[in-house]
Design a protein around this motif. Sequence first.
Motif, PDB file in Angstrom:
ATOM      1  N   HIS A   1      -8.761   7.999  17.078  1.00  0.00           N
ATOM      2  CA  HIS A   1      -8.227   6.646  17.473  1.00  0.00           C
ATOM      3  C   HIS A   1      -8.972   5.392  16.411  1.00  0.00           C
ATOM      4  O   HIS A   1      -8.314   4.232  16.565  1.00  0.00           O
ATOM      5  CB  HIS A   1      -8.774   6.162  18.989  1.00  0.00           C
ATOM      6  CG  HIS A   1      -8.550   6.958  20.046  1.00  0.00           C
ATOM      7  ND1 HIS A   1      -7.134   7.312  20.746  1.00  0.00           N
ATOM      8  CD2 HIS A   1      -9.208   7.995  20.606  1.00  0.00           C
ATOM      9  CE1 HIS A   1      -7.276   8.272  21.416  1.00  0.00           C
ATOM     10  NE2 HIS A   1      -8.386   8.683  21.632  1.00  0.00           N
ATOM     11  N   GLY A   2      -9.410   5.935  15.447  1.00  0.00           N
ATOM     12  CA  GLY A   2      -9.864   4.986  14.554  1.00  0.00           C
ATOM     13  C   GLY A   2     -11.297   4.426  14.497  1.00  0.00           C
ATOM     14  O   GLY A   2     -11.580   3.368  13.879  1.00  0.00           O
ATOM     15  N   ASN A   3     -12.222   4.896  15.551  1.00  0.00           N
ATOM     16  CA  ASN A   3     -13.402   4.280  15.924  1.00  0.00           C
ATOM     17  C   ASN A   3     -14.508   5.100  14.959  1.00  0.00           C
ATOM     18  O   ASN A   3     -14.466   6.185  14.975  1.00  0.00           O
ATOM     19  CB  ASN A   3     -13.766   4.346  17.125  1.00  0.00           C
ATOM     20  CG  ASN A   3     -12.588   3.741  17.915  1.00  0.00           C
ATOM     21  OD1 ASN A   3     -12.138   2.480  17.933  1.00  0.00           O
ATOM     22  ND2 ASN A   3     -12.382   4.047  19.321  1.00  0.00           N
TER      23      ASN A   3
ATOM     24  N   ALA B   1      -5.712  11.657   0.698  1.00  0.00           N
ATOM     25  CA  ALA B   1      -5.908  10.651  -0.359  1.00  0.00           C
ATOM     26  C   ALA B   1      -5.220   9.409   0.308  1.00  0.00           C
ATOM     27  O   ALA B   1      -3.936   9.449   0.712  1.00  0.00           O
ATOM     28  CB  ALA B   1      -5.466  10.934  -1.433  1.00  0.00           C
ATOM     29  N   VAL B   2      -5.673   8.198   0.368  1.00  0.00           N
ATOM     30  CA  VAL B   2      -5.238   7.000   0.749  1.00  0.00           C
ATOM     31  C   VAL B   2      -5.166   5.926  -0.609  1.00  0.00           C
ATOM     32  O   VAL B   2      -6.000   6.030  -1.431  1.00  0.00           O
ATOM     33  CB  VAL B   2      -5.804   6.376   1.842  1.00  0.00           C
ATOM     34  CG1 VAL B   2      -5.896   7.408   2.969  1.00  0.00           C
ATOM     35  CG2 VAL B   2      -7.453   6.093   1.605  1.00  0.00           C
ATOM     36  N   ASP B   3      -4.572   4.949  -0.173  1.00  0.00           N
ATOM     37  CA  ASP B   3      -4.627   3.833  -1.458  1.00  0.00           C
ATOM     38  C   ASP B   3      -5.697   3.185  -1.230  1.00  0.00           C
ATOM     39  O   ASP B   3      -6.383   2.740  -0.335  1.00  0.00           O
ATOM     40  CB  ASP B   3      -3.228   2.701  -1.035  1.00  0.00           C
ATOM     41  CG  ASP B   3      -3.218   2.031  -2.234  1.00  0.00           C
ATOM     42  OD1 ASP B   3      -3.931   1.444  -2.888  1.00  0.00           O
ATOM     43  OD2 ASP B   3      -1.957   1.749  -2.660  1.00  0.00           O
ATOM     44  N   PRO B   4      -6.469   3.049  -2.388  1.00  0.00           N
ATOM     45  CA  PRO B   4      -7.901   2.221  -2.467  1.00  0.00           C
ATOM     46  C   PRO B   4      -7.705   0.662  -2.330  1.00  0.00           C
ATOM     47  O   PRO B   4      -8.815   0.172  -2.309  1.00  0.00           O
ATOM     48  CB  PRO B   4      -8.507   2.718  -3.726  1.00  0.00           C
ATOM     49  CG  PRO B   4      -7.437   3.060  -4.528  1.00  0.00           C
ATOM     50  CD  PRO B   4      -6.200   3.140  -3.704  1.00  0.00           C
ATOM     51  N   ALA B   5      -6.789   0.085  -2.217  1.00  0.00           N
ATOM     52  CA  ALA B   5      -6.623  -1.297  -2.295  1.00  0.00           C
ATOM     53  C   ALA B   5      -7.124  -2.023  -1.293  1.00  0.00           C
ATOM     54  O   ALA B   5      -7.088  -1.667   0.074  1.00  0.00           O
ATOM     55  CB  ALA B   5      -5.147  -1.849  -2.561  1.00  0.00           C
TER      56      ALA B   5
ATOM     57  N   LEU C   1       0.803  -1.147  -0.014  1.00  0.00           N
ATOM     58  CA  LEU C   1       0.031   0.051  -0.108  1.00  0.00           C
ATOM     59  C   LEU C   1       0.920   1.189   0.075  1.00  0.00           C
ATOM     60  O   LEU C   1       1.888   1.296   0.774  1.00  0.00           O
ATOM     61  CB  LEU C   1      -0.815   0.027   1.295  1.00  0.00           C
ATOM     62  CG  LEU C   1      -1.729  -1.013   1.378  1.00  0.00           C
ATOM     63  CD1 LEU C   1      -2.659  -1.088   2.775  1.00  0.00           C
ATOM     64  CD2 LEU C   1      -2.760  -1.320   0.213  1.00  0.00           C
ATOM     65  N   SER C   2       0.377   2.112  -0.800  1.00  0.00           N
ATOM     66  CA  SER C   2       1.242   3.554  -0.918  1.00  0.00           C
ATOM     67  C   SER C   2       0.848   4.366   0.320  1.00  0.00           C
ATOM     68  O   SER C   2      -0.428   4.038   1.016  1.00  0.00           O
ATOM     69  CB  SER C   2       0.845   4.272  -2.176  1.00  0.00           C
ATOM     70  OG  SER C   2      -0.553   4.439  -2.352  1.00  0.00           O
ATOM     71  N   ALA C   3       1.732   5.318   0.788  1.00  0.00           N
ATOM     72  CA  ALA C   3       1.475   5.943   2.067  1.00  0.00           C
ATOM     73  C   ALA C   3       0.301   7.150   1.930  1.00  0.00           C
ATOM     74  O   ALA C   3       0.160   7.692   0.825  1.00  0.00           O
ATOM     75  CB  ALA C   3       2.931   6.700   2.459  1.00  0.00           C
ATOM     76  N   PRO C   4      -0.487   7.394   2.848  1.00  0.00           N
ATOM     77  CA  PRO C   4      -1.366   8.465   2.560  1.00  0.00           C
ATOM     78  C   PRO C   4      -0.945  10.014   2.493  1.00  0.00           C
ATOM     79  O   PRO C   4       0.465  10.125   2.824  1.00  0.00           O
ATOM     80  CB  PRO C   4      -2.218   8.748   3.899  1.00  0.00           C
ATOM     81  CG  PRO C   4      -1.894   7.135   4.669  1.00  0.00           C
ATOM     82  CD  PRO C   4      -0.663   6.880   4.066  1.00  0.00           C
ATOM     83  N   PHE C   5      -1.511  10.804   1.887  1.00  0.00           N
ATOM     84  CA  PHE C   5      -0.758  12.152   1.582  1.00  0.00           C
ATOM     85  C   PHE C   5      -1.923  13.063   1.449  1.00  0.00           C
ATOM     86  O   PHE C   5      -3.110  12.935   1.260  1.00  0.00           O
ATOM     87  CB  PHE C   5      -0.062  12.312   0.346  1.00  0.00           C
ATOM     88  CG  PHE C   5      -0.946  12.079  -0.956  1.00  0.00           C
ATOM     89  CD1 PHE C   5      -1.370  13.175  -1.405  1.00  0.00           C
ATOM     90  CD2 PHE C   5      -1.241  10.630  -1.578  1.00  0.00           C
ATOM     91  CE1 PHE C   5      -2.446  12.863  -2.877  1.00  0.00           C
ATOM     92  CE2 PHE C   5      -1.688  10.675  -2.534  1.00  0.00           C
ATOM     93  CZ  PHE C   5      -2.464  11.816  -3.263  1.00  0.00           C
ATOM     94  N   VAL C   6      -1.688  14.424   1.951  1.00  0.00           N
ATOM     95  CA  VAL C   6      -2.557  15.583   1.889  1.00  0.00           C
ATOM     96  C   VAL C   6      -2.714  16.146   0.438  1.00  0.00           C
ATOM     97  O   VAL C   6      -1.571  16.431  -0.015  1.00  0.00           O
ATOM     98  CB  VAL C   6      -2.003  16.610   2.863  1.00  0.00           C
ATOM     99  CG1 VAL C   6      -3.264  17.748   3.077  1.00  0.00           C
ATOM    100  CG2 VAL C   6      -1.934  15.873   4.525  1.00  0.00           C
TER     101      VAL C   6
ATOM    102  N   GLY D   1     -10.976   5.524   6.188  1.00  0.00           N
ATOM    103  CA  GLY D   1     -10.789   6.700   7.426  1.00  0.00           C
ATOM    104  C   GLY D   1      -9.661   6.203   8.339  1.00  0.00           C
ATOM    105  O   GLY D   1      -8.952   6.782   8.581  1.00  0.00           O
ATOM    106  N   ARG D   2      -9.675   4.811   8.615  1.00  0.00           N
ATOM    107  CA  ARG D   2      -8.493   4.429   9.494  1.00  0.00           C
ATOM    108  C   ARG D   2      -7.276   4.241   8.668  1.00  0.00           C
ATOM    109  O   ARG D   2      -6.217   4.662   9.466  1.00  0.00           O
ATOM    110  CB  ARG D   2      -8.909   3.143  10.131  1.00  0.00           C
ATOM    111  CG  ARG D   2      -9.989   3.004  10.968  1.00  0.00           C
ATOM    112  CD  ARG D   2     -10.395   1.414  11.446  1.00  0.00           C
ATOM    113  NE  ARG D   2      -9.517   0.702  11.728  1.00  0.00           N
ATOM    114  CZ  ARG D   2      -9.089   0.622  13.196  1.00  0.00           C
ATOM    115  NH1 ARG D   2      -9.794   1.269  14.031  1.00  0.00           N
ATOM    116  NH2 ARG D   2      -7.959  -0.218  13.487  1.00  0.00           N
ATOM    117  N   ARG D   3      -7.376   4.150   7.593  1.00  0.00           N
ATOM    118  CA  ARG D   3      -6.055   4.075   6.562  1.00  0.00           C
ATOM    119  C   ARG D   3      -5.587   5.617   6.545  1.00  0.00           C
ATOM    120  O   ARG D   3      -4.200   5.813   6.760  1.00  0.00           O
ATOM    121  CB  ARG D   3      -6.152   3.441   5.262  1.00  0.00           C
ATOM    122  CG  ARG D   3      -5.152   3.304   4.545  1.00  0.00           C
ATOM    123  CD  ARG D   3      -5.359   2.509   3.444  1.00  0.00           C
ATOM    124  NE  ARG D   3      -5.762   1.319   3.501  1.00  0.00           N
ATOM    125  CZ  ARG D   3      -6.387   0.521   2.673  1.00  0.00           C
ATOM    126  NH1 ARG D   3      -6.390   0.707   1.508  1.00  0.00           N
ATOM    127  NH2 ARG D   3      -6.746  -0.978   3.169  1.00  0.00           N
ATOM    128  N   GLY D   4      -6.396   6.715   6.502  1.00  0.00           N
ATOM    129  CA  GLY D   4      -5.958   7.912   6.432  1.00  0.00           C
ATOM    130  C   GLY D   4      -5.291   8.363   7.870  1.00  0.00           C
ATOM    131  O   GLY D   4      -4.473   9.203   8.150  1.00  0.00           O
TER     132      GLY D   4
END
Length: 611
Positions: free
Chosen positions: A357-359, A458-462, A19-24, A499-502
């Motif tokens: 916290h990712g919830n 933006a995050v990787d959609p995989a 997975l590629s890293a998230p970015f703004v 969202g958790r990936r971001g």
Amino acid sequence: MGKRGRGAKKREPRPRRALSAPFVVAPPSGCRIRTRLHLSPADVVVLRAVGAHLGALAGVDLAARVRIGNVPAARNRRAERKKALTGRSSSRWAGSITRTSEDQYQLARRALNARIGSLRQAIATITARLAIAPGSRERRGRRWVRGYADNAERRAKQQRLQILEGELRRAVRERESGRVRITRGGRRLLHSRHHLYDSATSPKPLSEADWRAQVEGWGEVWSARRMFLTADGEAGAPFGNYTLSINPADGQVAMVLPDPLRPAYANAPRGRYVLDAAATFSHRGEAWADRIASGASVRYDITYDPTRGRWYLDASWSATAKGQKVTVPALETLRRHRVLAVDVNADHLAAWIIDPHGNPVATPHTIPLQLSGLPATTRDARLREAISQLLHLAQHHECAALVIENLDFADARATGREKLGRGRRGKAFRRTVAGIPTGKFRDRLAGMAHHAGLSVIAVDPAYSSRWGAQHWLNPLKEQQTSSGSTTVTGHHAAAVVVGRRGLGCTARRRNDGPRQTPATTASRRAEAGAVRPEDRTGTTAPVASSHHSTGRTERTAPARTSRSTLVVRQTRARPPGKHPPHGPTTVRGPSIHDQLTLFGMPDTANIGQST
């Protein structure tokens, strides 16, 4: 399809990619606003004459630029072409024309390179599948390649391969020669003129009156698209533009006329024409007024919509200086606040609020977004409306950013006919993929969120949909059933994963309940050499062994204890240099059966001293 029998070979799982890293996402570097011009009949005559005259010059200059070919910017003869156009227009009109011609040529070159890449991908896919017998598959590296279903489909793909190879050869020859194909007004509109009878909306057969109306309507659209009324701004000029200036006090619009048209239409000094209509910008009008008051440059474009019969004036400018980049907030700063996770689909947007916290908190949200079969203006309006609802939702829940998938279906669109199914079902699926507004949604969201004070991650959609259904869908449905909230779908679960990936969290959620069961606690004590109160022979408190020691503490027979007895767990032996945690950790003790099993005592040996 039948079930696999016992002993049948299981299908090997496909390897997962990194997975590629998230970015703004960077906000747009410019701004563009629009207003409507309520023109008088005299204004319409002048604008049509100026637009047709400058449009003809723009076509001549574009043809000259295409004949020059792919050369460096210093050798594109722009100064020479601008000098030739100045005598028939003006110096600044000529500068805008030559700049537009260069932009169109470079855009056509990029489109040609993208077309060559798409053709090569399709050819490679067909060639790989033709090398395999129909109805079978072979392993190529880390993936399986499947042949075509039957010989008929294989022959059809062989013919298609020959067609694609011919198109690739022609495209490569065009790129090497530096020639590109550009149609001012649009190639689709030109194609409709060649098939005007087939594209007619009136019932067929057409009468003479219907045919003349069809030709006149096409001619009006063609002339409207080929008009050129673009005036580039200049820093330090009055109101930010010499060629077309707007007074912010009363909205008066003054335009410099080309030299051949000045004797016939000029109504102001220095060959200018002042429109009877006034221009006022309601959206971001204060920013536009501040910019022209400071002497910054502003570009203006006048366009005509023949379908509605309306004239529009667009003002645009750059938000940053030349060579500078737009600053974005740090990703770690945004992760300290709530975010709004969005999953983009063909007919709706699925969103959920995610805490730091990712919830997932609050309730899921579904925003309808039906764009298929609608005109471009209607699609753009519905997209803006959906984005506005997302921004209001994020502001209501005090979110700092919106998290979206960095979707790009360029590869899928290039090889869609070869990989995304066949027949009606495959065509429908490819149409669905092509209808998802990925690039336009990301660009619109980045611009509107920037003006609303929000950021976009933006995050990787995989694997977002797969892992959302695996780890989050059932727990979220149980929570929804108990609380009676909105219906939870797999798209909402995918939004949670996005969202958790971001936020930097993993997609997998922890299981409910205690982190340690009695059985696992007992086995861990056996490995760590735990010292419990019932293991002591005296009244002194147990002393934790040093982290330098390698042996384990001796244990005696356990005493009678209950399940709820608090037990002191000794720190596990660590290698040198690793400091133990401060103080002991208390956990629930195991049952009496687990204690006896742990220390190898029979059930009748409950004779230890109680502490």
